[in-house]
Design an enzyme around this catalytic site. Structure first.
Site, PDB file in Angstrom:
ATOM      1  N   SER A 280       0.853  -1.192   0.000  1.00  0.00           N
ATOM      2  CA  SER A 280       0.000   0.000   0.000  1.00  0.00           C
ATOM      3  C   SER A 280       0.885   1.238   0.000  1.00  0.00           C
ATOM      4  O   SER A 280       1.987   1.214   0.542  1.00  0.00           O
ATOM      5  CB  SER A 280      -0.870   0.025   1.256  1.00  0.00           C
ATOM      6  OG  SER A 280      -0.098   0.398   2.390  1.00  0.00           O
ATOM      7  N   ASP A 281       0.411   2.302  -0.605  1.00  0.00           N
ATOM      8  CA  ASP A 281       1.108   3.567  -0.398  1.00  0.00           C
ATOM      9  C   ASP A 281       1.040   3.851   1.112  1.00  0.00           C
ATOM     10  O   ASP A 281       0.242   3.252   1.837  1.00  0.00           O
ATOM     11  CB  ASP A 281       0.464   4.702  -1.205  1.00  0.00           C
ATOM     12  CG  ASP A 281       1.458   5.839  -1.449  1.00  0.00           C
ATOM     13  OD1 ASP A 281       2.437   5.961  -0.674  1.00  0.00           O
ATOM     14  OD2 ASP A 281       1.270   6.606  -2.413  1.00  0.00           O
TER      15      ASP A 281
END
Ligand SMILES: *[C@@H]1O[C@H](CO)[C@@H](O)[C@H](O)[C@H]1NC(C)=O
Ligand SMILES: *[C@@H]1O[C@H](CO)[C@@H](O)[C@H](O)[C@H]1NC(C)=O
Ligand SMILES: *[C@@H]1O[C@H](CO)[C@@H](O)[C@H](O)[C@H]1NC(C)=O
Ligand SMILES: *[C@@H]1O[C@H](CO)[C@@H](O)[C@H](O)[C@H]1NC(C)=O
Ligand SMILES: *[C@@H]1O[C@H](CO)[C@@H](O)[C@H](O)[C@H]1NC(C)=O
Ligand SMILES: *[C@@H]1O[C@H](CO)[C@@H](O)[C@H](O)[C@H]1NC(C)=O
Length: 756
Positions: A280-281
């Site tokens: 995930s960012d």
């Protein structure tokens, strides 16, 4: 830069990253387990290791700052390192000791401008070498969250500088060369480093009109997704076989990217065959709930992210809430196992568990960082990326011999730029050579006086520096104005609202024009387009150069170009729009094609008049293109082409050969760009692209020299995309344009047919 990032960043720096220790496969508890058995397939090794972890231990491995598991002899591991254009500041990276600095190359937008993919490959190889050296000395991880391959859709985007520009084909070529350089070296058994294509998908807005990237829902048609936003990711995953991708902060058509099964599972894994993990960012699992309100409980948030295939959480949401999700039965243990197996599989492919003696990458050290060759390469890359936009009456190059005993004035806020030339996502450079220092260096021995006046800041209205600058200009023989923008204007978390040249700079240019003895030279630093029409049109501005953010030797590269020691050959990888462009389209509008509220985006669809077009760039020499045109036209039936292997988009329809001759009086590089103009009517009712790039090649030519350049034209370039994302082969005329010249036409006849 968002707060979350700053907090995490400072926190990690303060505890000082301690990466670089490896699991003990010799005598530790792991040594007798399959994880240390090189003869087994990596998946089997990963599965066995994960099976030996307790649930609580597994959960600690779901986040980028993964804890040690001493019981198993597994050290802690920081998954988050950065290396956008050189090993860069990030939680996994620390500078110091034997490794005070890393090579700083020009930013990706510059590499796009070079149109030289072997340059991109060489730079990526150096970055991965330096990254390994940092890892071996305990100063970096093995996984680097680079590159950024989102399409530079709107000129206001603050992070366009991190990308090679606005064109999906150019970006695809770039990512292919780059990932190969990062992940593959001389030892085929191991990944050199693990790269990460980001931000998947349709991420290209930071904060505009009150909506930021954490809340933005990108409404993208299937057509735009397939034609524009996805191709670089398809190349990255399917062809370059990247080890990981990063899901983005934004939502795509209502579903946050990190919870988006359709883009992560159906497209990335099933269609593009991702062999690796999804991270995930940073913070982008918690934003599923907190910003997008897509879920309302932590256990559901963990579940939608894990079930969509987000394996690793940059942040701590999984660490805090996965046990709760298990307890509430929104996930099962196997969901965790799958995620941890995928991430450890990549570590195994990096040689993390294998004996160092047999791994050449483990022998790299600080002696391999910042060498004579890498310094030369960074300078060379800066040379290749500089774009000459105007050169009236051959005002450039300056003749150093004629400037003997004369005075050159460098005026403006970027004339002494140092860090500014590193753009964003940078590390500690070995040195930063600003233009003033570089000009002074070259002037030594020629008794040329090089003086500098700041004149004004990048964008505030203070004119107090004007008089000093004007006095200096009056007493100088040559005046060069250095303007542009910096990270205070365009950066992560910060989009522009104006794409005009800052007003204060324009005012200073206009005042200088009144005082200079010979027309002004203008140099612009920026990672994006600016409306430079005033400079383009003013007879008092003799030359104009755009140099992006050119890295550690940017000032020297620029000086070499201005004195003619290097003949510029860069081309704009973006459209430079007029300032009014921003008033005609919302940044939220993801559509590429023109509409009543959108003049169209990028050279493919923009219907207005660009200030400077995509692909524009001048040289100190001239080039001529010739080809055999005994077959200026050809006819083919849709039916005959449909016989090509259905899956094979790369089937070659034609091979174009063009001879390029240097017809001027100095050696130089030409970037030859090949476009196809598709039939201007489409059965799909979609506006066809005005043209699309299908090939490019940068060639170096001595005076009078001719080289033959080849452009394979494949099936993919003939296809049109329908509203539902389906690809069609349609009858009509496809014109081949090389540079600006019409070379050949393919007439397709017959009934339209669906290709895929
Ligand atoms: C450039 O010069 C100005 C004016 O002297 C100064 O304020 C600024 O700090 C300098 N910038 C750098 C990067 O040295
Ligand atoms: C260049 O000219 C300036 C302004 O007249 C003067 O202050 C400076 O000393 C000169 N530099 C050199 C190296 O001659
Ligand atoms: C921008 O925000 C203003 C104020 O909230 C709103 O009136 C306007 O419609 C918004 N513009 C766009 C393009 O969303
Ligand atoms: C062939 O190309 C040349 C330029 O290379 C052009 O002058 C000529 O008109 C072309 N002939 C035809 C038949 O298109
Ligand atoms: C292009 O160059 C090649 C080799 O230099 C030569 O054989 C060929 O005849 C040239 N073609 C044209 C159209 O000039
Ligand atoms: C492209 O870059 C490579 C690698 O630096 C270099 O060797 C080559 O000369 C460049 N090509 C041109 C045409 O400048």
């Amino acid at each position: 830069m968002n707060l979350h990032w700053i907090v995490l960043f400072t926190f990690i720096i303060s505890i000082h990253a301690q990466t670089g220790s490896f699991p003990d496969c010799k005598s530790g508890p792991l040594s007798t387990f399959p994880i240390c058995d090189q003869s087994l397939p990596s998946r089997q090794r990963a599965a066995d290791l994960v099976s030996r972890m307790t649930t609580a231990e597994k959960i600690t491995q779901l986040v980028t700052t993964a804890a040690a598991i001493p019981r198993l002899g597994l050290p802690k591991f920081e998954w988050w390192s950065e290396a956008l254009h050189g090993v860069a500041y990030s939680p996994g990276v620390s500078f110091g000791g034997d490794l005070p600095a890393a090579s700083s190359f020009p930013t990706p937008i510059n590499l796009g401008a070079s149109f030289n993919m072997s340059l991109v490959h060489r730079i990526a190889s150096v970055i991965s070498t330096e990254a390994r050296a940092f890892n071996n000395e305990g100063r970096a991880g093995l996984v680097f969250f680079t590159p950024n391959i989102n399409i530079f859709r709107d000129p206001r985007w603050g992070r366009g500088q991190e990308t090679p520009g606005e064109d999906p084909f150019l970006t695809s070529q770039y990512v292919y060369a780059l990932i190969n350089g990062l992940q593959r070296g001389d030892d085929e058994r191991y990944l050199k480093i693990a790269a990460d294509c980001k931000h998947y998908a349709a991420y290209d807005l930071e904060n505009w009109n009150g909506t930021d990237r954490f809340h933005f829902d990108a409404r993208v048609s299937d057509l735009d997704l397939i034609e524009t936003y996805m191709p670089p990711f398809e190349t990255c995953i399917r062809d370059a076989k990247v080890a990981s991708i990063m899901c983005s902060y934004n939502a795509v058509n209502g579903v946050p990217s990190c919870a988006n099964k359709f883009i992560l599972e159906t497209i990335a894994r099933e269609s593009y065959r991702l062999d690796g993990f999804v991270v995930s960012d940073c913070g982008a699992v918690s934003t599923i709930m907190d910003s997008h309100h897509y879920t309302s409980t932590v256990e559901d948030t963990v579940a939608v992210a894990l079930h969509a295939g987000t394996d690793l959480n940059c942040g701590d949401f999984y660490l805090k809430h996965t046990q709760e999700a298990l307890d509430k039965k929104t996930i099962v243990e196997a969901d965790i196992d799958q995620a941890v197996q995928r991430t450890f599989n990549v570590l195994i492919r990096l040689g993390y568990f294998d004996p160092p003696e047999q791994q050449p990458y483990r022998k790299l050290s600080h002696f391999d960082v910042d060498t004579v060759e890498t310094r030369q390469l960074s300078l060379e890359a800066a040379h290749q990326s500089i774009v000459l936009l105007k050169n009236s009456n051959k005002a450039l190059p300056l003749d150093i011999n004629q400037l003997q005993n004369k005075r050159i004035a460098l005026i403006g806020p970027t004339a002494n730029a140092t860090e500014l030339m590193q753009g964003n996502y940078f590390g500690k450079a070995p040195f930063l050579l600003d233009p003033v220092t570089a000009f002074r260096g070259l002037a030594i021995g020629h008794s040329i006086n090089v003086s500098f006046a700041y004149g004004c800041k990048i964008a505030d209205g203070d004119q107090s520096g004007f008089s000093e600058a004007i006095e200096l200009a009056k007493s100088s023989d040559v005046v060069i104005f250095f303007g542009g923008i910096d990270q205070s204007i365009e950066s992560e978390g910060h989009d522009r609202t104006s794409i005009a040249l800052p007003d204060i700079q324009l005012q200073l240019i206009q005042q200088l024009e009144k005082t200079v003895r010979s027309p002004l030279h203008i140099v612009i630093m920026s990672g994006s387009g600016l409306d430079l029409s005033y400079v383009r049109d003013s007879s008092q501005c003799a030359s104009l150069i755009w140099m992006g953010y050119a890295g550690q030797s940017g000032g020297l590269a620029l000086a070499n170009v201005m004195f003619g020691d290097y003949n510029p050959g860069g081309r704009l990888p973006i459209t430079m729009y007029p300032a009014s462009y921003v008033d005609t389209v919302s940044m939220f509008d993801m559509q590429m094609r023109p509409s009543p509220t959108n003049p169209g985006r990028t050279y493919k669809f923009y219907t207005g008049q660009a200030v400077f077009e995509f692909g524009y760039g001048l040289s100190y020499t001239t080039f001529q293109y010739t080809w055999y045109n005994d077959t200026a036209e050809s006819r083919m039936s849709v039916k005959s082409l449909m016989k090509n292997n259905f899956d094979e988009k790369k089937v070659q329809v034609h091979l174009y050969r063009v001879n390029v001759t240097n017809t001027g009086s100095v050696a130089g590089d030409d970037a030859v760009l090949a476009y196809v103009v598709p039939p201007q009517q489409s059965l799909n009712g979609q506006t066809p692209p005005l043209k699309k790039l299908f090939g490019f090649e940068r060639v170096h030519l001595n005076v009078g020299e001719t080289k033959q350049v080849f452009f394979p034209f494949n099936m993919e370039s003939l296809l049109t995309v329908a509203h539902d994302g389906a690809k069609w082969l349609e009858p009509g005329s496809h014109k081949i344009i090389i540079g600006k010249q019409h070379m050949h036409t393919i007439h397709l006849y017959g009934k339209p047919a669906r290709w895929s």
